[in-house]
Design a protein around this motif. Structure first.
Motif, short mmCIF file in Angstrom:
data_model
loop_
_atom_site.label_atom_id
_atom_site.label_comp_id
_atom_site.label_asym_id
_atom_site.label_seq_id
_atom_site.Cartn_x
_atom_site.Cartn_y
_atom_site.Cartn_z
N ASP A 1 0.81 -1.21 0.00
CA ASP A 1 0.00 0.00 0.00
C ASP A 1 0.85 1.27 0.00
OD1 ASP A 1 -2.26 -1.45 -0.09
OD2 ASP A 1 -2.76 -1.26 2.05
N TYR A 2 2.07 1.17 0.55
CA TYR A 2 2.89 2.37 0.64
C TYR A 2 3.34 2.85 -0.74
CZ TYR A 2 7.02 -0.49 -0.31
OH TYR A 2 7.93 -1.33 -0.89
N ASP A 3 3.26 2.00 -1.73
CA ASP A 3 3.73 2.39 -3.06
C ASP A 3 2.90 1.66 -4.10
OD1 ASP A 3 6.94 2.32 -4.83
OD2 ASP A 3 4.98 3.13 -5.37
N ARG A 4 1.90 2.35 -4.64
CA ARG A 4 1.01 1.71 -5.57
C ARG A 4 1.67 1.42 -6.92
NH1 ARG A 4 -2.95 -1.08 -3.31
NH2 ARG A 4 -3.96 0.13 -1.68
N SER A 5 2.85 2.00 -7.18
CA SER A 5 3.55 1.72 -8.43
C SER A 5 4.32 0.40 -8.36
CB SER A 5 4.53 2.85 -8.76
OG SER A 5 5.56 2.90 -7.80
N PHE A 6 4.44 -0.15 -7.14
CA PHE A 6 5.19 -1.39 -6.97
C PHE A 6 4.24 -2.57 -7.02
CE2 PHE A 6 8.21 -4.39 -5.56
CZ PHE A 6 7.60 -5.21 -4.63
N VAL A 7 4.53 -3.52 -7.93
CA VAL A 7 3.73 -4.74 -8.01
C VAL A 7 4.66 -5.92 -7.77
CG1 VAL A 7 2.27 -6.19 -9.46
CG2 VAL A 7 2.19 -3.70 -9.71
N PRO A 8 4.47 -6.64 -6.66
CA PRO A 8 5.36 -7.77 -6.37
C PRO A 8 5.19 -8.87 -7.41
CG PRO A 8 3.47 -7.81 -4.93
CD PRO A 8 3.37 -6.53 -5.69
N ARG A 9 6.31 -9.42 -7.84
CA ARG A 9 6.25 -10.46 -8.87
C ARG A 9 7.17 -11.62 -8.50
NH1 ARG A 9 4.18 -8.56 -13.86
NH2 ARG A 9 3.72 -6.34 -13.82
N ASN A 10 6.79 -12.79 -8.89
CA ASN A 10 7.66 -13.95 -8.84
C ASN A 10 7.90 -14.41 -10.27
OD1 ASN A 10 7.85 -13.96 -6.11
ND2 ASN A 10 6.90 -15.96 -5.81
N LEU B 1 10.20 -31.16 -14.40
CA LEU B 1 11.30 -30.35 -13.88
C LEU B 1 11.19 -30.20 -12.36
CD1 LEU B 1 11.21 -27.50 -16.52
CD2 LEU B 1 13.00 -29.24 -16.33
N ASP B 2 12.34 -29.98 -11.73
CA ASP B 2 12.31 -29.47 -10.36
C ASP B 2 11.81 -28.03 -10.46
OD1 ASP B 2 13.09 -31.61 -8.76
OD2 ASP B 2 15.18 -31.37 -9.34
N ASP B 3 11.67 -27.35 -9.36
CA ASP B 3 11.03 -26.04 -9.34
C ASP B 3 11.81 -25.02 -10.17
OD1 ASP B 3 9.46 -23.89 -8.85
OD2 ASP B 3 10.09 -23.61 -6.77
N ILE B 4 11.44 -24.94 -11.44
CA ILE B 4 12.14 -24.02 -12.35
C ILE B 4 11.86 -22.56 -12.01
CG2 ILE B 4 10.28 -24.09 -14.05
CD1 ILE B 4 12.37 -23.80 -16.22
N ASN B 5 10.68 -22.27 -11.43
CA ASN B 5 10.33 -20.89 -11.15
C ASN B 5 11.18 -20.27 -10.04
OD1 ASN B 5 8.31 -20.85 -13.12
ND2 ASN B 5 6.79 -21.68 -11.70
N ALA B 6 11.92 -21.10 -9.33
CA ALA B 6 12.80 -20.58 -8.28
C ALA B 6 14.13 -20.10 -8.85
CB ALA B 6 13.05 -21.67 -7.23
N PRO C 1 16.58 -17.78 -11.28
CA PRO C 1 16.57 -16.47 -11.94
C PRO C 1 16.72 -16.59 -13.45
CG PRO C 1 18.67 -16.84 -10.83
CD PRO C 1 17.78 -17.97 -10.45
N GLU C 2 16.23 -15.59 -14.15
CA GLU C 2 16.24 -15.63 -15.61
C GLU C 2 17.65 -15.77 -16.17
OE1 GLU C 2 15.58 -12.44 -19.18
OE2 GLU C 2 14.09 -12.41 -17.57
N GLU C 3 18.63 -15.10 -15.54
CA GLU C 3 19.99 -15.14 -16.10
C GLU C 3 20.59 -16.54 -16.07
OE1 GLU C 3 20.21 -13.12 -11.95
OE2 GLU C 3 18.94 -13.06 -13.76
N VAL C 4 20.11 -17.40 -15.18
CA VAL C 4 20.60 -18.77 -15.13
C VAL C 4 20.04 -19.59 -16.30
CG1 VAL C 4 20.55 -20.91 -13.79
CG2 VAL C 4 20.94 -18.73 -12.64
N LEU C 5 18.82 -19.29 -16.69
CA LEU C 5 18.14 -20.05 -17.73
C LEU C 5 18.36 -19.48 -19.13
CD1 LEU C 5 14.72 -20.49 -15.91
CD2 LEU C 5 16.54 -22.19 -16.09
#
Length: 465
Positions: free
Chosen positions: A87-96, A221-226, A228-232
């Motif tokens: 709520d403190y920053d409406r421009s911030f959207v948390p993402r996974n 696959l094992d948990d691929i979403n864990a 980072p993009e630079e690894v993949l």
């Protein structure tokens, strides 16, 4: 002096039989298939569907599609949408991270939605079983490009195929020349039972896979979403052989229909789960069909085609079962039962092998073998194994004619004598020339050998006797 502009692209689209490019030896799709009706040109880093999917890696390619790993740039985990901390920053959207596989069909097939219809049909029939046995469809969209409109299937990302994963197993790295590269017996059995369970699910819902082979069985696959993009992310680098040299036209002109380079497929082998309790799923339903609407020309690989398909073009629901019988032999021995390289006489090659491995074809099939006189006397005695017949002035070629059982034993599978005998009888039970006598997937699952296989305890890390 300024550099001269690049040559103008040709004003017309290329035709199917027109060769435009310098040869590319990298292991990729055929460059000439980048034409209207063909593949969509893709480069690493491209973003599709209004900025949602960013291409970071190529996973594979086939005759009718290319498959890419993409990051879903809009994915927001549902639980995070409600947290008050933002709520403190409406421009911030948390993402996974969320990664998906984009299967981009050639445009000439994109008007045909059979694969999509079948995936939706299976999911509607039983979402739980569908998610267990078949690679899951997450979404779809259409992509406009220089080669037409392409249907894009957004799928869950999967690991390497059964065809290639064996090369990744730790016991074969580093490789030694005397190694026999094949799955450990318990792992091979688990693959076979899981694929048979998946096939039973398809058949119970009136669907044949049509291209039932190790290349279309993928490891989870094992948990691929864990990660980072630079690894993949795949390197855009010719020196590391992750992409081909630049695509060049023979006439030196630019090309509007092809990419600047081809990407070499890099399956996610290091991230695949192959230890105890591994899971595989069936993929690539592009050759699948409803029992009630069989195709005129299935895409079954040559060595896995049933004799009635070769000789009469008959398409029935037991074609998958025939393929499965061949795969039992292949997964247990590490060698294909029928190795049929492409040639002008490939059907004769296959039929000769059938005659040797499984016995003489029944009369109702043999009568359709138009070139049988090149190999058999009128009394159906084999006199020649030279494909295409005996050249004038040459002697007929005769080769050994080992049975399926003899070839099985020569491969020295890691089974004791009693179990080896059971498996050979099971293969015979499946590979019957009469389609009506072939067992169904459900009947095979009730066979004692399959019933005893524990799919939860198959590990590539263990050694089995």
């Amino acid at each position: 002096m300024s550099a001269s502009p690049p040559p103008t692209p040709p004003p017309r689209a290329p035709t199917n039989d027109e060769w435009r490019f310098e040869s590319i030896t990298s292991p990729c799709e055929w460059i000439e298939d980048y034409r209207p009706g063909g593949y969509h040109p893709v480069h690493l880093g491209d973003v599709f569907h209004d900025g949602q999917y960013k291409i970071i890696r190529k996973l594979g390619d086939g005759a009718y599609s290319t498959v890419w790993l993409a990051r879903d740039m809009r994915y927001v985990p549902a639980p995070l949408l409600d947290i008050k901390a933002i709520d403190y920053d409406r421009s911030f959207v948390p993402r996974n991270n969320r990664y998906v596989a984009l299967k981009i069909l050639v445009s000439e097939l994109s008007g045909s939605a059979r694969e999509l219809q079948i995936l939706e049909h299976l999911d509607a029939a039983s979402p739980t079983e569908s998610s267990q046995y078949v690679t899951q469809l997450l979404s779809t969209f259409e992509l406009q490009g220089p080669n037409g409109t392409h249907k894009c299937l957004v799928l869950e990302p999967m690991g390497p195929s059964v065809n290639s994963m064996v090369e990744e197993l730790p016991q074969f790295n580093p490789r030694r020349w005397e190694m026999k590269v094949r799955y450990p017996p318990q792992m091979a059995k688990s693959i076979l039972k899981q694929s048979l369970q998946a096939l039973a699910f398809l058949h119970e819902n009136g669907v044949a896979h049509g291209d039932f082979q190790p290349g279309n069985m993928l490891f989870m696959l094992d948990d691929i979403n864990a990660r980072p993009e630079e690894v993949l992310r795949q390197k855009e680098d010719v020196e590391s052989a992750s992409i081909s040299p630049p695509v060049k036209r023979l006439d030196g002109k630019q090309d509007k229909w092809a990419p600047k380079y081809l990407s070499v497929a890099q399956p996610l082998g290091a991230m695949a789960r192959y230890s105890e309790g591994f899971q595989i799923k069936l993929s690539d339903m592009g050759g699948a069909y409803f029992f009630t609407d069989p195709p005129t020309k299935p895409v079954t690989p040559r060595g896995l085609r049933a004799p009635e398909l070769i000789l009469t073009g008959t398409v029935n629901q037991t074609l998958d079962i025939w393929s499965f019988g061949c795969l039992v032999f292949e997964l247990i021995t590490g060698e294909p039962l029928f190795c049929v390289p492409w040639s002008e006489s490939e059907d004769d090659d296959h039929l000769l092998s059938l005659n040797s491995r499984l016995g003489a074809l029944p009369d109702e099939l043999y009568k359709h073998w138009k070139t049988s006189s090149l190999y058999f006397t009128p009394e159906r005695k084999l006199f020649n194994c030279e494909l295409g017949g005996v050249a004038e002035g040459e002697e007929p070629l005769m080769l050994e004619q080992p049975s399926m059982e003899e070839v099985f034993d020569q491969a020295v599978p890691e089974l004791d004598e009693e179990e080896a005998s059971v498996v050979k009888k099971l293969i015979r039970q499946i590979l019957q020339y009469d389609p009506s006598k072939r067992p169904s997937p459900a009947e095979l699952l009730s066979d004692p050998w399959f019933a005893a296989i524990d799919v939860g305890g198959a590990s590539a890390q263990q050694r089995y006797s």
